[in-house]
Design an enzyme around this catalytic site. Structure first.
Site, mmCIF file in Angstrom:
data_model
loop_
_atom_site.group_PDB
_atom_site.id
_atom_site.type_symbol
_atom_site.label_atom_id
_atom_site.label_comp_id
_atom_site.label_asym_id
_atom_site.label_seq_id
_atom_site.Cartn_x
_atom_site.Cartn_y
_atom_site.Cartn_z
ATOM 1 N N ASP A 13 4.748 -2.139 0.474
ATOM 2 C CA ASP A 13 3.901 -0.936 0.513
ATOM 3 C C ASP A 13 4.336 0.061 1.590
ATOM 4 O OD1 ASP A 13 2.414 -2.132 -1.489
ATOM 5 O OD2 ASP A 13 1.001 -3.027 -0.076
ATOM 6 N N LYS A 16 8.112 2.906 -0.707
ATOM 7 C CA LYS A 16 9.389 2.885 -1.459
ATOM 8 C C LYS A 16 9.305 3.799 -2.678
ATOM 9 C CE LYS A 16 8.901 -1.575 -1.871
ATOM 10 N NZ LYS A 16 7.753 -1.803 -0.969
ATOM 11 N N LYS A 18 7.550 6.495 -3.232
ATOM 12 C CA LYS A 18 7.666 7.913 -2.894
ATOM 13 C C LYS A 18 9.127 8.281 -2.622
ATOM 14 C CE LYS A 18 7.316 11.405 0.414
ATOM 15 N NZ LYS A 18 6.620 12.359 1.213
ATOM 16 N N HIS A 41 4.189 0.789 -6.915
ATOM 17 C CA HIS A 41 4.848 1.886 -6.216
ATOM 18 C C HIS A 41 4.157 3.193 -6.587
ATOM 19 C CE1 HIS A 41 8.695 -0.773 -5.907
ATOM 20 N NE2 HIS A 41 7.656 -1.259 -5.265
HETATM 21 P P1 GDP Z 1 5.508 0.984 -2.079
HETATM 22 O O1 GDP Z 1 4.977 -0.254 -2.703
HETATM 23 O O2 GDP Z 1 6.478 0.719 -0.975
HETATM 24 O O3 GDP Z 1 6.048 1.960 -3.070
HETATM 25 O O4 GDP Z 1 4.255 1.687 -1.366
HETATM 26 P P2 GDP Z 1 2.798 1.896 -2.025
HETATM 27 O O5 GDP Z 1 2.894 2.992 -3.000
HETATM 28 O O6 GDP Z 1 2.230 0.606 -2.466
HETATM 29 O O7 GDP Z 1 1.962 2.308 -0.745
HETATM 30 C C1 GDP Z 1 2.282 3.447 0.000
HETATM 31 C C2 GDP Z 1 1.061 4.378 -0.005
HETATM 32 O O8 GDP Z 1 1.237 5.398 0.954
HETATM 33 C C3 GDP Z 1 0.890 5.113 -1.332
HETATM 34 O O9 GDP Z 1 -0.475 5.330 -1.535
HETATM 35 C C4 GDP Z 1 1.610 6.438 -1.097
HETATM 36 O O10 GDP Z 1 1.106 7.486 -1.911
HETATM 37 C C5 GDP Z 1 1.292 6.684 0.349
HETATM 38 N N1 GDP Z 1 2.301 7.427 1.118
HETATM 39 C C6 GDP Z 1 3.660 7.336 1.055
HETATM 40 N N2 GDP Z 1 4.230 8.093 2.015
HETATM 41 C C7 GDP Z 1 3.202 8.657 2.700
HETATM 42 C C8 GDP Z 1 3.133 9.504 3.856
HETATM 43 O O11 GDP Z 1 4.129 9.873 4.450
HETATM 44 N N3 GDP Z 1 1.890 9.857 4.286
HETATM 45 C C9 GDP Z 1 0.755 9.441 3.671
HETATM 46 N N4 GDP Z 1 -0.408 9.842 4.182
HETATM 47 N N5 GDP Z 1 0.774 8.634 2.592
HETATM 48 C C10 GDP Z 1 1.981 8.240 2.128
HETATM 49 P P1 IMO Z 2 5.436 -3.510 -3.262
HETATM 50 O O1 IMO Z 2 6.702 -3.475 -4.060
HETATM 51 C C1 IMO Z 2 2.671 -5.733 -0.667
HETATM 52 C C2 IMO Z 2 2.549 -10.078 -1.236
HETATM 53 C C3 IMO Z 2 1.180 -10.541 -1.734
HETATM 54 C C4 IMO Z 2 1.151 -11.938 -1.125
HETATM 55 C C5 IMO Z 2 2.605 -12.397 -1.256
HETATM 56 C C6 IMO Z 2 2.865 -13.263 -2.486
HETATM 57 O O2 IMO Z 2 4.332 -2.698 -3.801
HETATM 58 O O3 IMO Z 2 5.726 -3.239 -1.816
HETATM 59 P P2 IMO Z 2 3.059 -12.741 -5.077
HETATM 60 O O4 IMO Z 2 2.056 -12.211 -6.044
HETATM 61 O O5 IMO Z 2 4.294 -11.901 -4.983
HETATM 62 O O6 IMO Z 2 3.384 -14.191 -5.294
HETATM 63 O O7 IMO Z 2 2.325 -12.674 -3.656
HETATM 64 O O8 IMO Z 2 3.381 -11.221 -1.349
HETATM 65 N N1 IMO Z 2 3.169 -8.997 -2.045
HETATM 66 C C7 IMO Z 2 3.123 -7.702 -1.723
HETATM 67 N N2 IMO Z 2 2.501 -7.067 -0.706
HETATM 68 N N3 IMO Z 2 3.438 -5.026 -1.537
HETATM 69 C C8 IMO Z 2 4.082 -5.651 -2.534
HETATM 70 O O9 IMO Z 2 4.934 -5.037 -3.375
HETATM 71 C C9 IMO Z 2 3.915 -7.049 -2.680
HETATM 72 N N4 IMO Z 2 4.396 -7.956 -3.549
HETATM 73 C C10 IMO Z 2 3.940 -9.143 -3.149
HETATM 74 O O10 IMO Z 2 0.153 -9.723 -1.234
HETATM 75 O O11 IMO Z 2 0.851 -11.859 0.248
HETATM 76 MG MG MG Z 3 3.164 -1.153 -3.138
#
Ligand code: GDP
Ligand code: IMO
Ligand code: MG
Length: 431
Positions: A13, A16, A18, A41
């Site tokens: 999270d 990535k 973005k 994502h």
């Molecule tokens: P990923 O799994 O690595 O793609 O990340 P996620 O999408 O799960 O979580 C990142 C969160 O942060 C999402 O809600 C994005 O929209 C938000 N986000 C990404 N970059 C920024 C930033 O620079 N500022 C803010 N405020 N939010 C961001």
């Molecule tokens: P993105 O790509 C955050 C975490 C789960 C749990 C552990 C194992 O959005 O960054 P699983 O279901 O994979 O067996 O769970 O890994 N986890 C993540 N946490 N972002 C993710 O993906 C995750 N993918 C798995 O919360 O702790």
């Molecule tokens: Mg994520």
């Protein structure tokens, strides 16, 4: 550079999605190579929010080839729903642009049932998985009992394998896990529908990528999860069931090691984690709640509140070393606005012992205390900053210090969720 990987440097999270969406503008092909729909994502484009789970985050740009590689585990129903959802919103119109590897493994309803039943039985030892059956699906891949998309080409052979698996899994669910068995007939019906729908996307994706590399096309590899969730290098057993770094590209997409030119790590300007496991720089209480609200830190996959902590340079260095990172993208700097002082974890200590790196006995990560450095914060709104010089001096100092502690170039700074809210210092495709 022509082949670039984006990987998570923390516990997932990091933003990535973005960054992949941003860089996809300069890429021809975008590739998922590991993980499944445990990934979520988020992309914010023209004020519209999209959460992609299996479809590569290049899908919002017209004309890009989106590859789901052989190293992924794909829930076929979830993929169909995701594709339908994107189509309803006017995206992913051209089916010929989505390529699903014949060799990718399928996540089946019995994988999800096992995942849930194990977590429920584990009680306080639960990992806190996303519950999407990812671990059990990778187990079957390694046990060589998994079903792959190429199995769909001969449906009667597929049916036989599936029925055998359902028998075995139901035995396991009932007798060992004391859980409800899955309904074999229902699964078979679903799979017969899936087959008709998904066959159009099936492709020898490794051969396609080989041709793309040879033709000098720009390829962007989209990692899921993060270095600390890596099955080998993360906080085992509180990890996911795949390698989450650039090393997984060669196995999971089928390009050769020498063909990857740059790895861009993604990290938040602070740290979050969903699920259980050690987290040395974790903070709780008022400040954590503030950051959680300000950063909307609730899991995109499961809605769970994310745990919050300060930036941890020890973990960042670990991720940078493992991935041979060319650069780092630091996201969510805007969320730190108004927090003063800021802290950065620079090392760990335990009794008289101090550590500059993760202790060799990884279990100590749950016991060490962080060593912090304090930095002054800033109050100005930074969401409109588009170059480093637009940032307040203290925000620049914070970035510089992170760069110094990590020994890596800062390539991108993100100051908001939208595509535009970004400071691109160096674009790897143009470097
Ligand atoms: P990923 O799994 O690595 O793609 O990340 P996620 O999408 O799960 O979580 C990142 C969160 O942060 C999402 O809600 C994005 O929209 C938000 N986000 C990404 N970059 C920024 C930033 O620079 N500022 C803010 N405020 N939010 C961001
Ligand atoms: P993105 O790509 C955050 C975490 C789960 C749990 C552990 C194992 O959005 O960054 P699983 O279901 O994979 O067996 O769970 O890994 N986890 C993540 N946490 N972002 C993710 O993906 C995750 N993918 C798995 O919360 O702790
Ligand atoms: Mg994520």
């Amino acid at each position: 550079m022509k082949t670039v990987a984006v990987v998570g440097a923390q516990w997932g999270d990091e933003g990535k999605g973005k960054v992949v969406d941003l860089l996809a503008a300069d890429a021809d092909v975008i590739v998922r190579f590991q993980g499944g729909n445990n990934a979520a994502h988020t992309l914010v484009v023209d004020d519209e929010k999209f959460i992609l789970r299996l479809v590569p985050a290049g899908a919002l740009h017209a004309g890009k080839v989106c590859v789901v590689g052989n190293g992924t585990v794909v829930d076929p129903i979830a993929l169909m729903e995701e594709v339908d959802g994107l189509k309803r919103r006017g995206r992913l119109r051209d089916d010929s642009l989505l390529k699903l590897s014949y060799d990718a493994h399928m996540v089946m309803p019995y994988h999800r049932a096992i995942d849930h039943a194990r977590e429920a039985r584990a009680g306080s030892r639960a990992i806190g998985t996303t519950g999407f059956g990812i671990g059990p699906a990778y187990e079957d891949k390694m046990a060589r009992t998994g079903l792959r998309f190429d199995d769909l080409t001969d449906f009667s052979a597929f049916k036989e394998k599936l029925e055998r698996n359902i028998r075995d899994k139901n035995l396991y669910l009932k007798t060992l896990l004391k859980a409800k068995p899955v309904n074999g007939r229902e699964i078979l019906e679903q799979m017969s529908k899936v087959r008709t729908r998904l066959r159009r996307y099936l492709c020898d994706t490794a051969a396609l990528l080989h041709e793309a590399v040879k033709a000098g096309r720009r390829i962007l590899f989209e990692g899921a999860h993060g270095a600390m969730l890596d099955i080998d290098h993360g906080t085992y057993p509180y990890v996911t069931s795949s390698n989450c770094g650039a090393c997984a590209i060669f196995g999971g997409a089928g390009i050769a090691p020498g063909e990857l030119e740059a790895v861009l790590g993604i990290s938040k300007a602070y740290t979050t984690r969903v699920g259980a496991g050690p987290f040395p720089t974790e903070i709780e209480g008022k400040l954590a709640n503030m950051l959680r609200e300000e950063g909307a830190e609730f899991g995109s996959a499961t809605g769970r509140p994310r745990r919050i902590g300060w930036f941890d340079a020890v973990l960042a260095r670990h991720a940078i070393r493992l991935n041979g990172m060319w650069g780092l993208a630091l996201t969510k700097l805007d969320v730190l606005t108004g927090i003063d002082p800021l802290r950065i974890g620079t090392g760990y200590k335990m009794r008289a012992q101090s550590y500059a790196e993760i202790p060799p006995d990884r279990r100590l990560l749950a016991k060490v205390k962080p060593i912090y450095e304090e930095m002054p914060g800033w109050r100005e709104d930074i969401t409109q900053a588009r170059s480093l010089s637009d940032l307040p001096a203290n925000a620049r100092r914070y970035l510089e210090r992170i760069g110094e502690l990590c020994g890596v170039r800062l390539a991108i700074v993100s100051v908001g969720a939208s595509r535009e809210a970004t400071i691109v210092i160096e674009n790897p495709f143009l470097a």
